[in-house]
Design a protein around this motif. Sequence first.
Motif, mmCIF file in Angstrom:
data_model
loop_
_atom_site.group_PDB
_atom_site.id
_atom_site.type_symbol
_atom_site.label_atom_id
_atom_site.label_comp_id
_atom_site.label_asym_id
_atom_site.label_seq_id
_atom_site.Cartn_x
_atom_site.Cartn_y
_atom_site.Cartn_z
ATOM 1 N N THR A 1 -13.973 -35.591 -17.154
ATOM 2 C CA THR A 1 -12.613 -36.120 -17.358
ATOM 3 C C THR A 1 -11.579 -35.445 -16.461
ATOM 4 O OG1 THR A 1 -12.201 -34.559 -19.160
ATOM 5 C CG2 THR A 1 -13.100 -36.720 -19.764
ATOM 6 N N VAL A 2 -12.044 -34.745 -15.445
ATOM 7 C CA VAL A 2 -11.131 -33.958 -14.612
ATOM 8 C C VAL A 2 -10.111 -34.827 -13.873
ATOM 9 C CG1 VAL A 2 -12.554 -33.862 -12.520
ATOM 10 C CG2 VAL A 2 -11.026 -31.955 -13.075
ATOM 11 N N LEU A 3 -10.475 -36.039 -13.484
ATOM 12 C CA LEU A 3 -9.525 -36.894 -12.760
ATOM 13 C C LEU A 3 -8.338 -37.264 -13.650
ATOM 14 C CD1 LEU A 3 -11.897 -39.291 -10.817
ATOM 15 C CD2 LEU A 3 -10.673 -37.313 -9.956
ATOM 16 N N ARG A 4 -8.624 -37.550 -14.883
ATOM 17 C CA ARG A 4 -7.542 -37.883 -15.816
ATOM 18 C C ARG A 4 -6.770 -36.637 -16.219
ATOM 19 N NH1 ARG A 4 -9.917 -39.156 -20.952
ATOM 20 N NH2 ARG A 4 -9.638 -36.935 -21.249
ATOM 21 N N ASP A 5 -7.505 -35.585 -16.548
ATOM 22 C CA ASP A 5 -6.865 -34.373 -17.051
ATOM 23 C C ASP A 5 -5.978 -33.689 -16.014
ATOM 24 O OD1 ASP A 5 -8.234 -34.935 -19.360
ATOM 25 O OD2 ASP A 5 -9.768 -33.397 -19.052
ATOM 26 N N SER A 6 -6.325 -33.799 -14.752
ATOM 27 C CA SER A 6 -5.514 -33.169 -13.706
ATOM 28 C C SER A 6 -4.467 -34.129 -13.144
ATOM 29 C CB SER A 6 -6.408 -32.653 -12.586
ATOM 30 O OG SER A 6 -7.099 -33.745 -11.999
ATOM 31 N N SER A 7 -4.339 -35.304 -13.718
ATOM 32 C CA SER A 7 -3.331 -36.314 -13.354
ATOM 33 C C SER A 7 -3.570 -36.966 -11.997
ATOM 34 C CB SER A 7 -1.922 -35.726 -13.403
ATOM 35 O OG SER A 7 -1.635 -35.226 -14.673
ATOM 36 N N VAL A 8 -4.776 -36.888 -11.464
ATOM 37 C CA VAL A 8 -5.056 -37.523 -10.173
ATOM 38 C C VAL A 8 -4.834 -39.024 -10.268
ATOM 39 C CG1 VAL A 8 -6.896 -38.074 -8.526
ATOM 40 C CG2 VAL A 8 -6.635 -35.742 -9.362
ATOM 41 N N LEU A 9 -5.320 -39.646 -11.335
ATOM 42 C CA LEU A 9 -5.222 -41.106 -11.455
ATOM 43 C C LEU A 9 -3.780 -41.572 -11.644
ATOM 44 C CD1 LEU A 9 -8.402 -41.750 -13.622
ATOM 45 C CD2 LEU A 9 -8.138 -41.896 -11.133
ATOM 46 N N SER A 10 -3.025 -40.866 -12.453
ATOM 47 C CA SER A 10 -1.628 -41.278 -12.645
ATOM 48 C C SER A 10 -0.801 -41.037 -11.382
ATOM 49 C CB SER A 10 -1.007 -40.566 -13.840
ATOM 50 O OG SER A 10 -1.003 -39.170 -13.650
ATOM 51 N N ARG A 11 -1.100 -39.978 -10.654
ATOM 52 C CA ARG A 11 -0.397 -39.717 -9.390
ATOM 53 C C ARG A 11 -0.742 -40.778 -8.354
ATOM 54 N NH1 ARG A 11 3.582 -36.578 -11.059
ATOM 55 N NH2 ARG A 11 2.828 -34.702 -12.048
ATOM 56 N N ARG A 12 -1.983 -41.262 -8.381
ATOM 57 C CA ARG A 12 -2.371 -42.337 -7.460
ATOM 58 C C ARG A 12 -1.546 -43.592 -7.757
ATOM 59 N NH1 ARG A 12 -8.124 -45.185 -7.736
ATOM 60 N NH2 ARG A 12 -7.239 -45.563 -9.778
ATOM 61 N N LEU A 13 -1.312 -43.880 -9.025
ATOM 62 C CA LEU A 13 -0.500 -45.038 -9.382
ATOM 63 C C LEU A 13 0.937 -44.885 -8.894
ATOM 64 C CD1 LEU A 13 -1.796 -45.818 -12.975
ATOM 65 C CD2 LEU A 13 -2.265 -47.064 -10.860
ATOM 66 N N GLU A 14 1.484 -43.684 -8.956
ATOM 67 C CA GLU A 14 2.831 -43.446 -8.428
ATOM 68 C C GLU A 14 2.887 -43.784 -6.949
ATOM 69 O OE1 GLU A 14 4.013 -39.435 -9.132
ATOM 70 O OE2 GLU A 14 3.998 -39.669 -11.306
ATOM 71 N N LEU A 15 1.870 -43.356 -6.214
ATOM 72 C CA LEU A 15 1.844 -43.629 -4.777
ATOM 73 C C LEU A 15 1.733 -45.115 -4.483
ATOM 74 C CD1 LEU A 15 -0.390 -40.720 -3.486
ATOM 75 C CD2 LEU A 15 2.070 -41.014 -3.189
ATOM 76 N N ALA A 16 1.112 -45.850 -5.376
ATOM 77 C CA ALA A 16 0.964 -47.287 -5.169
ATOM 78 C C ALA A 16 2.316 -48.000 -5.147
ATOM 79 C CB ALA A 16 0.082 -47.880 -6.260
ATOM 80 N N LEU A 17 3.346 -47.367 -5.678
ATOM 81 C CA LEU A 17 4.666 -47.997 -5.716
ATOM 82 C C LEU A 17 5.343 -48.062 -4.358
ATOM 83 C CD1 LEU A 17 6.118 -46.476 -8.987
ATOM 84 C CD2 LEU A 17 5.284 -48.802 -8.621
ATOM 85 N N PHE A 18 5.178 -47.021 -3.541
ATOM 86 C CA PHE A 18 5.960 -47.009 -2.309
ATOM 87 C C PHE A 18 5.250 -46.456 -1.090
ATOM 88 C CE2 PHE A 18 7.208 -43.390 -4.917
ATOM 89 C CZ PHE A 18 6.807 -42.347 -4.099
ATOM 90 N N ALA A 19 4.022 -46.018 -1.230
ATOM 91 C CA ALA A 19 3.307 -45.509 -0.057
ATOM 92 C C ALA A 19 2.891 -46.683 0.825
ATOM 93 C CB ALA A 19 2.079 -44.715 -0.488
ATOM 94 N N GLU A 20 2.789 -46.408 2.097
ATOM 95 C CA GLU A 20 2.363 -47.441 3.041
ATOM 96 C C GLU A 20 0.900 -47.785 2.798
ATOM 97 O OE1 GLU A 20 3.306 -45.846 6.877
ATOM 98 O OE2 GLU A 20 5.427 -45.688 6.383
ATOM 99 N N ASP A 21 0.485 -48.954 3.278
ATOM 100 C CA ASP A 21 -0.870 -49.436 3.026
ATOM 101 C C ASP A 21 -1.942 -48.469 3.498
ATOM 102 O OD1 ASP A 21 0.100 -51.741 1.857
ATOM 103 O OD2 ASP A 21 -0.102 -52.958 3.668
ATOM 104 N N ASP A 22 -1.777 -47.907 4.680
ATOM 105 C CA ASP A 22 -2.807 -46.994 5.187
ATOM 106 C C ASP A 22 -2.886 -45.716 4.356
ATOM 107 O OD1 ASP A 22 -0.303 -46.358 6.162
ATOM 108 O OD2 ASP A 22 -1.013 -45.711 8.123
ATOM 109 N N VAL A 23 -1.770 -45.260 3.818
ATOM 110 C CA VAL A 23 -1.775 -44.083 2.940
ATOM 111 C C VAL A 23 -2.484 -44.432 1.636
ATOM 112 C CG1 VAL A 23 -0.350 -42.477 1.604
ATOM 113 C CG2 VAL A 23 0.279 -43.052 3.953
ATOM 114 N N ARG A 24 -2.188 -45.609 1.066
ATOM 115 C CA ARG A 24 -2.853 -46.015 -0.175
ATOM 116 C C ARG A 24 -4.363 -46.121 0.013
ATOM 117 N NH1 ARG A 24 1.480 -49.696 -0.797
ATOM 118 N NH2 ARG A 24 0.097 -51.412 -0.279
#
Length: 150
Positions: free
Chosen positions: A77-100
């Motif tokens: 559960t390390v991806l969830r517990d360390s907030s990797v997945l939620s941080r990825r969703l934040e980036l989906a809001l405004f990061a450029e396509d190549d960064v995503r």
Amino acid sequence: MEWTGLVNTTMGALIALAASAFAERRRWVRESEQRTKDDRRAAYIAFLNATAEASEILINIARGHDRDETALARAGTVLRDSSVLSRRLELALFAEDDVREEVNRTVGALRTYRDLVSQGLAYEADEFQRARATFNEQRDRLTQLMRRTL
């Protein structure tokens, strides 16, 4: 003659008003762009910190430093517990396509890394070291791309 003064005064006031509005608009756009850049930088840092935290947890479990009856479950559960997945969703809001795309590749490499640790693979295992190196290389590529977009 008195109309000329009134027209000149009115024209001067309109020009001053237009110049002021134009300057205010330019300032607002510049500040808005800076806020967006600052928000992007903060989201990049938060995501990279979350991946570093997840990696550190996985290394500690694989090395046996953090070995108890729930260690392998924590690895799962390390991806969830360390907030990797939620941080990825934040980036989906405004990061450029190549960064995503690179973010998704980084999360994929971290998932592979996590899966090996949650299976109980030891730190010294070649497969573990390859997965760890792949993840670190991918995170370095992402970091370089993020730097170029700031």
